[in-house]
Design an enzyme around this catalytic site. Structure first.
Site, PDB file in Angstrom:
ATOM      1  N   CYS A  18       0.839  -1.199   0.000  1.00  0.00           N
ATOM      2  CA  CYS A  18       0.000   0.000   0.000  1.00  0.00           C
ATOM      3  C   CYS A  18       0.882   1.261   0.000  1.00  0.00           C
ATOM      4  O   CYS A  18       1.543   1.546  -0.988  1.00  0.00           O
ATOM      5  CB  CYS A  18      -0.978  -0.032   1.171  1.00  0.00           C
ATOM      6  SG  CYS A  18      -2.390   1.089   0.974  1.00  0.00           S
ATOM      7  N   HIS A  29      -3.538  -5.240  -0.061  1.00  0.00           N
ATOM      8  CA  HIS A  29      -3.099  -5.806   1.223  1.00  0.00           C
ATOM      9  C   HIS A  29      -3.185  -7.332   1.167  1.00  0.00           C
ATOM     10  O   HIS A  29      -4.186  -7.923   1.595  1.00  0.00           O
ATOM     11  CB  HIS A  29      -3.972  -5.279   2.363  1.00  0.00           C
ATOM     12  CG  HIS A  29      -3.720  -3.854   2.709  1.00  0.00           C
ATOM     13  ND1 HIS A  29      -2.809  -3.470   3.674  1.00  0.00           N
ATOM     14  CD2 HIS A  29      -4.242  -2.711   2.201  1.00  0.00           C
ATOM     15  CE1 HIS A  29      -2.791  -2.149   3.755  1.00  0.00           C
ATOM     16  NE2 HIS A  29      -3.645  -1.660   2.869  1.00  0.00           N
ATOM     17  N   GLU A  84      -1.869  -9.475   3.020  1.00  0.00           N
ATOM     18  CA  GLU A  84      -1.904 -10.095   4.353  1.00  0.00           C
ATOM     19  C   GLU A  84      -3.318 -10.465   4.792  1.00  0.00           C
ATOM     20  O   GLU A  84      -3.503 -11.373   5.618  1.00  0.00           O
ATOM     21  CB  GLU A  84      -1.255  -9.176   5.393  1.00  0.00           C
ATOM     22  CG  GLU A  84      -1.991  -7.891   5.706  1.00  0.00           C
ATOM     23  CD  GLU A  84      -1.594  -6.710   4.833  1.00  0.00           C
ATOM     24  OE1 GLU A  84      -1.757  -5.557   5.282  1.00  0.00           O
ATOM     25  OE2 GLU A  84      -1.127  -6.954   3.702  1.00  0.00           O
TER      26      GLU A  84
END
Length: 529
Positions: free
Chosen positions: A381, A504, A506
Site C-alpha cells: 500500500c 493488502h 496479508e
C-alpha cells in the site's frame, strides 16, 4: 430446515484476554467436527466502524472481501476457519444507533418513544439472527468487558435471545483472568467471582468458564470457581498461555472445550480431525533456521497495528519451515545512518501501509537501503507508493517527486483516486478488486496466475502519467487493475526481490493456505541469508 445454535463469548476482569482467539478456536474445532459455522463480533464502542480510529488505540483495521472496515478479530476468524467474513459479521453501537436514527426519521416507529429496550436491543438481535439459515453454529464475540456501561444493551439482547431460544440452542462462554500474585505466590479467583456476579446481574449465567492464567490452575481452584460461580466442574476449563496462537485449537480440544459444548447441546461427538493443526504447530516448534525481517513503520510500539501482517509472515515461515524474527524499526527516525544501523542485519525489509506524513522520509530511507544493498524488499500500500517515489527521485532523477497526500510538488507520483470528499470515513477504495499480472514477472512466479483478486484500503493511487518513465528505468509495472486505470504492483527487474503492491495481501493469508507473496518473500530472505 435446521436451526442454528448460538455460542456467545464474553470477557471479564480485564480486556484483551483473547476472546477473539477463543471464538476462532471454537469455530475451528466445530469445523473439525463437521459442523457449518459463522463467527461474528459485537463491538460496544460508538464509532460506526474502526476505519478512522487510531491503530494505537484499536489495532489494525481488517478489511473484508466486500469492503467493510472491521475489528482485527475478524482477521483471526478468517485465519482459523478459512471462512471469508463480510460486512454483516461486525456490528458496533455506532452502527446500531445510526440505523436506529434513520428509522426514526423515516417514521418507521410510528410515533413511538424510541428506547434502548426494545428498539436498540431488537436491532442487536436482528444482527445476531441475520443470515444464519443453513448454519449449525453462530459464534458471537462481545467486545469489551462485562461491567462496561457500553456493553449493557448487548448483554440485554443476549439475555433475550437466551430466554427466547432456551439452553437447547444457546450457550454462554465466559473468558476470565485468574491473576497470580507473586507476593502471595498464589492464584486469585475473587476477580472471576465478581465478574460472574456482574454477568448474573444482567440476567446471564455462564455455562462454561475459561480461566486464563500465566500459571497452572489446579483442581482445588477449579472446584472453588465451580462452586462459587454455579458452574459444573467439567465446565471450568483452564486457558493457559501459549507461545503461539495456532496451538490453541489443539490445546482447547485437549482441555475438552469442544466436548463440553457438544454435550451441552446433546450432540454426538465424532472425533475431530486436527491433523492440519498438528502439522502447523510442529512446523512452528521445529524450524530449520531463522531469518530476520525488518518491518519499518510508525506504529512499531504497537504490534497489533500490524496483526495480519505479522501473521502472514508467520504463514510464509511455516510454509518454508523456518522462523521469522521481526526487527521493528520506527520510521520516525529520519537520519540515514541510524536507519542503516538498524537494518544492517536484515535478511529482508518490509514497509507496510499507513496514513499521514509522519515517518514517511524514514520509510523512504529504508527503501533506499533495501534497493541499493540488494536486500529483499516488500512494500504494501503506502509502502509501494513510497518505493516508487524513492525510485523516481534517485533513479529517474525527479528530485521533487512526492505524493499529493503529503504536499504539493512538481512531480506528483501519487495522486488522489477519482472523486473523493473531505470525510475520512467510508471514502476509500475498499474490498476486493481484480488485477491482471504480467506473465514475465516475479509476481507471476509467485501467483502462477495472470488474474488475481486482492483486498484494498487506500485513497491514493499511482499516477499513470509516470508509468513509461518508471519502466524505461527498470521498474516494471507488473500488476494493473482489471479496468486498466490503476497500477497495482511494481517490481525492480535488476533486484533479487523488490516488489511493491497497492493492495493488502496479508488479509487473505492463512496458516493452512499461506499467501504466495509472503511465501516467496520469506524464501527470498532465506536466499539472502
Amino acid at each position: 430446515m435446521k436451526e442454528a445454535k448460538f455460542i456467545f463469548v464474553t470477557g471479564g476482569v480485564v480486556s484483551s484476554l483473547g476472546k477473539g482467539l477463543v471464538a476462532s478456536s471454537v469455530g475451528a474445532l466445530l469445523q473439525a467436527h463437521g459442523f457449518k459455522i459463522r463467527i461474528r463480533k459485537l463491538d460496544p464502542y460508538l464509532n460506526i466502524d474502526p476505519g478512522t480510529m487510531n491503530p494505537t488505540q484499536h489495532g489494525e483495521v481488517f478489511v473484508t472481501e466486500d469492503g467493510a472496515e472491521t475489528d482485527l478479530d475478524l482477521g483471526h476468524y478468517e485465519r482459523f476457519t478459512g471462512i471469508k467474513a463480510t460486512k454483516d459479521d461486525n456490528i458496533t453501537t455506532g452502527k446500531i444507533y445510526h440505523e436506529l436514527l434513520k428509522k426514526e426519521r423515516r417514521g418507521d416507529y410510528l410515533g413511538k418513544t424510541v428506547q434502548v429496550i426494545p428498539h436498540v436491543t431488537d436491532l442487536i438481535k436482528s444482527f445476531i439472527f441475520n443470515g444464519t439459515e443453513g448454519l449449525d453454529f453462530v459464534i458471537c464475540e462481545i467486545g469489551g468487558t462485562v461491567g462496561d456501561i457500553e456493553s449493557q444493551p448487548f448483554l440485554e439482547a443476549i439475555r433475550q435471545v437466551n430466554y427466547t431460544l432456551g439452553k437447547q440452542r444457546v450457550i454462554l462462554i465466559h473468558l476470565t483472568l485468574i491473576p497470580y500474585l507473586a507476593a502471595a505466590q498464589e492464584l486469585k479467583t475473587k476477580p472471576t467471582q465478581h465478574s460472574v456476579r456482574e454477568l448474573n446481574s444482567a440476567g446471564l449465567q455462564p455455562d462454561i468458564i475459561l480461566c486464563r492464567s500465566e500459571k497452572e490452575i489446579f483442581d482445588n481452584q477449579r472446584e472453588k470457581i465451580a462452586k462459587l460461580c454455579n458452574v459444573s466442574l467439567s465446565n471450568v476449563i483452564p486457558a493457559p498461555d501459549v507461545s503461539h496462537i495456532y496451538e490453541l485449537p489443539v490445546l482447547y480440544s485437549q482441555c475438552g472445550l469442544d466436548t463440553q459444548i457438544l454435550e451441552h447441546f446433546h450432540l454426538s461427538k465424532p472425533k475431530p480431525s486436527l491433523t492440519e493443526w498438528d502439522q502447523i504447530v510442529h512446523s512452528i516448534r521445529h524450524p530449520t533456521q531463522e531469518v530476520t525481517v525488518s518491518i519499518v513503520g510508525k506504529y512499531t510500539e504497537f504490534p497489533d497495528a500490524y496483526k495480519s501482517l505479522v501473521e502472514a509472515l508467520n504463514h510464509g515461515a511455516i510454509s518454508n519451515k523456518v522462523k521469522v524474527k521481526i526487527n521493528w524499526v520506527n520510521s520516525r527516525e529520519k537520519e540515514e545512518k541510524p536507519i542503516g544501523e538498524k537494518l544492517q542485519n536484515s535478511h529482508a525489509i518490509l514497509v507496510p501501509g499507513g496514513f499521514g506524513d509522519d515517518g514517511v522520509e524514514g520509510k523512504i530511507l529504508a527503501i533506499n537501503y533495501a534497493r541499493t544493498n540488494n536486500i529483499p524488499f516488500f512494500g504494501i500500500c503506502l509502502g509501494m507508493q513510497l518505493a516508487i517515489i524513492e525510485f523516481a527521485r534517485n533513479v529517474v532523477k525527479l528530485e521533487d517527486a512526492h505524493s499529493e497526500e503529503f504536499r504539493n510538488c512538481k512531480h506528483p507520483i501519487v495522486k488522489l483516486a477519482g472523486d473523493q470528499d473531505d470525510d475520512l470515513g467510508g471514502t476509500m477504495r475498499l474490498g476486493a478488486y481484480k488485477c491482471n499480472i504480467n506473465a514475465n514477472s516475479k509476481m507471476m512466479d509467485a501467483y502462477s496466475n495472470t488474474t488475481i483478486s486482492e483486498r484494498h484500503r487506500h485513497r491514493y493511487i499511482i499516477n499513470s502519467d509516470y508509468k513509461d518513465d518508471l519502466e524505461k528505468n527498470g521498474l516494471l509495472c507488473s500488476g494493473i487493475s482489471e479496468d486498466g486505470t490503476c497500477i497495482e504492483a511494481v517490481e525492480l527487474e535488476s533486484h533479487p526481490w523488490f516488489i511493491g503492491v497497492q493492495f493488502h495481501p496479508e488479509f487473505q493469508s492463512k496458516p493452512f493456505s499461506p499467501h504466495p507473496l509472503f511465501v516467496s518473500f520469506v524464501k527470498a530472505a532465506i536466499d539472502k541469508k
